[in-house]
Write an enzyme that holds these catalytic residues in place. Structure first.
Site, PDB file in Angstrom:
ATOM      1  N   LYS A  71       0.837  -1.216   0.000  1.00  0.00           N
ATOM      2  CA  LYS A  71       0.000   0.000   0.000  1.00  0.00           C
ATOM      3  C   LYS A  71       0.866   1.258   0.000  1.00  0.00           C
ATOM      4  CE  LYS A  71      -2.009  -1.261   3.898  1.00  0.00           C
ATOM      5  NZ  LYS A  71      -1.298  -2.543   4.170  1.00  0.00           N
ATOM      6  N   ARG A 128      -0.341  -8.678  13.523  1.00  0.00           N
ATOM      7  CA  ARG A 128      -0.951  -7.721  12.578  1.00  0.00           C
ATOM      8  C   ARG A 128      -1.794  -8.458  11.533  1.00  0.00           C
ATOM      9  NH1 ARG A 128       4.376  -4.617  11.077  1.00  0.00           N
ATOM     10  NH2 ARG A 128       3.171  -3.761   9.359  1.00  0.00           N
ATOM     11  N   ARG A 178      11.827  -5.086   5.138  1.00  0.00           N
ATOM     12  CA  ARG A 178      11.542  -3.695   4.745  1.00  0.00           C
ATOM     13  C   ARG A 178      12.516  -2.725   5.429  1.00  0.00           C
ATOM     14  NH1 ARG A 178       5.660  -1.501   5.366  1.00  0.00           N
ATOM     15  NH2 ARG A 178       5.825  -2.606   7.342  1.00  0.00           N
ATOM     16  N   ARG A 222      -9.824   0.564   9.022  1.00  0.00           N
ATOM     17  CA  ARG A 222      -9.328  -0.770   9.357  1.00  0.00           C
ATOM     18  C   ARG A 222     -10.343  -1.570  10.148  1.00  0.00           C
ATOM     19  NH1 ARG A 222      -3.645   0.352   9.237  1.00  0.00           N
ATOM     20  NH2 ARG A 222      -2.422  -1.510   9.607  1.00  0.00           N
ATOM     21  N   ARG A 250      11.389  -0.341  10.903  1.00  0.00           N
ATOM     22  CA  ARG A 250      10.267  -0.102  11.813  1.00  0.00           C
ATOM     23  C   ARG A 250      10.278  -1.062  12.990  1.00  0.00           C
ATOM     24  NH1 ARG A 250       4.947   0.572   8.106  1.00  0.00           N
ATOM     25  NH2 ARG A 250       4.090  -0.721   9.760  1.00  0.00           N
TER      26      ARG A 250
HETATM   27  P1  AP5 Z   1       4.873  -1.650   1.901  1.00  0.00           P
HETATM   28  O1  AP5 Z   1       4.475  -0.915   0.680  1.00  0.00           O
HETATM   29  O2  AP5 Z   1       5.650  -0.917   2.929  1.00  0.00           O
HETATM   30  O3  AP5 Z   1       3.596  -2.402   2.531  1.00  0.00           O
HETATM   31  P2  AP5 Z   1       2.277  -1.816   3.192  1.00  0.00           P
HETATM   32  O4  AP5 Z   1       1.113  -2.518   2.568  1.00  0.00           O
HETATM   33  O5  AP5 Z   1       2.265  -0.324   3.172  1.00  0.00           O
HETATM   34  O6  AP5 Z   1       2.491  -2.425   4.655  1.00  0.00           O
HETATM   35  P3  AP5 Z   1       2.448  -1.771   6.107  1.00  0.00           P
HETATM   36  O7  AP5 Z   1       3.216  -2.754   6.982  1.00  0.00           O
HETATM   37  O8  AP5 Z   1       2.890  -0.366   6.130  1.00  0.00           O
HETATM   38  O9  AP5 Z   1       0.968  -1.877   6.416  1.00  0.00           O
HETATM   39  P4  AP5 Z   1       0.308  -1.902   7.751  1.00  0.00           P
HETATM   40  O10 AP5 Z   1      -1.085  -1.710   7.334  1.00  0.00           O
HETATM   41  O11 AP5 Z   1       0.552  -3.106   8.591  1.00  0.00           O
HETATM   42  O12 AP5 Z   1       1.048  -0.719   8.575  1.00  0.00           O
HETATM   43  P5  AP5 Z   1       0.577   0.756   8.961  1.00  0.00           P
HETATM   44  O13 AP5 Z   1       1.744   1.629   8.907  1.00  0.00           O
HETATM   45  O14 AP5 Z   1      -0.661   1.142   8.230  1.00  0.00           O
HETATM   46  O15 AP5 Z   1       5.713  -2.955   1.419  1.00  0.00           O
HETATM   47  C1  AP5 Z   1       6.271  -3.855   2.369  1.00  0.00           C
HETATM   48  C2  AP5 Z   1       7.627  -4.381   1.840  1.00  0.00           C
HETATM   49  O16 AP5 Z   1       7.409  -5.155   0.670  1.00  0.00           O
HETATM   50  C3  AP5 Z   1       8.616  -3.256   1.448  1.00  0.00           C
HETATM   51  O17 AP5 Z   1       9.905  -3.623   1.840  1.00  0.00           O
HETATM   52  C4  AP5 Z   1       8.505  -3.174  -0.085  1.00  0.00           C
HETATM   53  O18 AP5 Z   1       9.728  -2.775  -0.680  1.00  0.00           O
HETATM   54  C5  AP5 Z   1       8.143  -4.619  -0.448  1.00  0.00           C
HETATM   55  N1  AP5 Z   1       7.256  -4.668  -1.609  1.00  0.00           N
HETATM   56  C6  AP5 Z   1       6.153  -3.891  -1.843  1.00  0.00           C
HETATM   57  N2  AP5 Z   1       5.583  -4.235  -3.012  1.00  0.00           N
HETATM   58  C7  AP5 Z   1       6.328  -5.258  -3.511  1.00  0.00           C
HETATM   59  C8  AP5 Z   1       6.232  -6.051  -4.707  1.00  0.00           C
HETATM   60  N3  AP5 Z   1       5.237  -5.862  -5.599  1.00  0.00           N
HETATM   61  N4  AP5 Z   1       7.157  -7.025  -4.905  1.00  0.00           N
HETATM   62  C9  AP5 Z   1       8.168  -7.243  -3.994  1.00  0.00           C
HETATM   63  N5  AP5 Z   1       8.312  -6.517  -2.858  1.00  0.00           N
HETATM   64  C10 AP5 Z   1       7.406  -5.541  -2.618  1.00  0.00           C
HETATM   65  O19 AP5 Z   1       0.126   0.531  10.489  1.00  0.00           O
HETATM   66  C11 AP5 Z   1       1.055   0.244  11.495  1.00  0.00           C
HETATM   67  C12 AP5 Z   1       0.335   0.166  12.837  1.00  0.00           C
HETATM   68  O20 AP5 Z   1      -0.269   1.447  13.144  1.00  0.00           O
HETATM   69  C13 AP5 Z   1      -0.829  -0.841  12.925  1.00  0.00           C
HETATM   70  O21 AP5 Z   1      -0.378  -2.152  13.227  1.00  0.00           O
HETATM   71  C14 AP5 Z   1      -1.666  -0.227  14.053  1.00  0.00           C
HETATM   72  O22 AP5 Z   1      -1.100  -0.477  15.309  1.00  0.00           O
HETATM   73  C15 AP5 Z   1      -1.540   1.273  13.794  1.00  0.00           C
HETATM   74  N6  AP5 Z   1      -2.611   1.793  12.911  1.00  0.00           N
HETATM   75  C16 AP5 Z   1      -2.429   2.385  11.681  1.00  0.00           C
HETATM   76  N7  AP5 Z   1      -3.608   2.711  11.134  1.00  0.00           N
HETATM   77  C17 AP5 Z   1      -4.559   2.347  12.038  1.00  0.00           C
HETATM   78  C18 AP5 Z   1      -5.984   2.393  12.035  1.00  0.00           C
HETATM   79  N8  AP5 Z   1      -6.662   2.907  10.980  1.00  0.00           N
HETATM   80  N9  AP5 Z   1      -6.642   1.894  13.112  1.00  0.00           N
HETATM   81  C19 AP5 Z   1      -5.957   1.397  14.168  1.00  0.00           C
HETATM   82  N10 AP5 Z   1      -4.626   1.291  14.234  1.00  0.00           N
HETATM   83  C20 AP5 Z   1      -3.922   1.760  13.173  1.00  0.00           C
END
Ligand code: AP5
Length: 215
Positions: A19, A170, A133, A94, A159
């Site tokens: 994402k 997660r 990552r 979410r 991270r």
């Molecule tokens: P990346 O693009 O970083 O993945 P992502 O989908 O953005 O994953 P996140 O881990 O950021 O999502 P998340 O939803 O768990 O975390 P968030 O920050 O929202 O890609 C990942 C890796 O894969 C990278 O190394 C990239 O290079 C590689 N990659 C990407 N595409 C690829 C491809 N096509 N081929 C090969 N490699 C590839 O949330 C973190 C925390 O915040 C949550 O756990 C929660 O505690 C809190 N939080 C955030 N939002 C909320 C909410 N709305 N409600 C409650 N808690 C929340």
């Protein structure tokens, strides 16, 4: 930007689906702000605010931050001037209460969502993606130690919630709390699905296609 192009968007998908990677790649074409609740919470944590400290503990354990906290954050953020013509939400909603609160806020403003894009990825690839990552400490550009290694000399960060243990939690949260919002959007004809296991360029092209934007 074409008139058929979706402007109020949600990117949804499991952790590590791509994402954040895709949102950053599509900024130029879509020309709407990328609003990531994860990034906002990490920023609050880095500043040492009360909210940031509380959120940080939950994030490290792979737990969700309470709905009321993230809802207030997003409702305020999407009312800012740069989000008037559209936005790309990443990591929100979410849970079902978050999805309903977003609808209520948009309805009050006389606005509506244009599309919800599900980036699909199997649990089997997630742990490898997440634990490998890294992000550029200055620009935030996302890398992967194997699939997209950072150039030599670039200072990177890792991270604190990108541990194998937190990822399992997660993923469990994703399946229990986030996946159930997908039928909610599908039933309204808003859902578009993209295979997140393809190469990043292919995922970007497909995203632009389902959003009615030109590559
Ligand atoms: P990346 O693009 O970083 O993945 P992502 O989908 O953005 O994953 P996140 O881990 O950021 O999502 P998340 O939803 O768990 O975390 P968030 O920050 O929202 O890609 C990942 C890796 O894969 C990278 O190394 C990239 O290079 C590689 N990659 C990407 N595409 C690829 C491809 N096509 N081929 C090969 N490699 C590839 O949330 C973190 C925390 O915040 C949550 O756990 C929660 O505690 C809190 N939080 C955030 N939002 C909320 C909410 N709305 N409600 C409650 N808690 C929340």
């Amino acid at each position: 930007m074409t008139s058929a192009q979706a402007k109020r968007l949600i990117l949804v998908g499991p952790p590590g689906a791509g994402k954040g990677t895709q949102a950053k790649r599509l900024l130029d074409q879509l020309r709407v702000p990328h609003i990531s609740t994860g990034d906002m919470l990490r920023e609050a944590r880095a500043k040492g605010t009360e909210l940031g400290k509380k959120a940080g503990e939950l994030m490290d354990r792979g737990e969700l931050v309470p709905d009321e906290v993230v809802i207030a954050m997003v409702v305020e953020r999407i009312s800012e001037p740069d989000a008037k013509t559209g936005f790309m939400l990443d990591g929100f909603p979410r849970t079902r209460p978050q999805a309903e609160a977003l609808d209520t806020a948009l309805e009050k403003a006389g606005l509506a969502l244009d599309a919800v894009v599900l980036i699909k990825a199997d649990d089997a690839v997630i742990e490898r993606r997440i634990t490998g990552r890294r992000a550029d400490a200055k620009t935030g550009r996302i890398y992967h130690v194997e699939f997209d290694p950072p150039p030599p000399g670039v200072e990177v960060t890792h991270r604190s919630d990108d541990t194998a243990e937190a990822v399992r939690k997660r993923l469990d949260k994703y399946h229990r709390e986030t996946a159930p919002i997908i039928p909610y959007y599908r039933s309204r004809g808003l859902l578009r699905e993209v295979d997140g296991l393809a190469a990043p360029d292919e995922v970007s092209a497909r995203l632009l296609e389902v959003l009615g934007a030109k590559a």
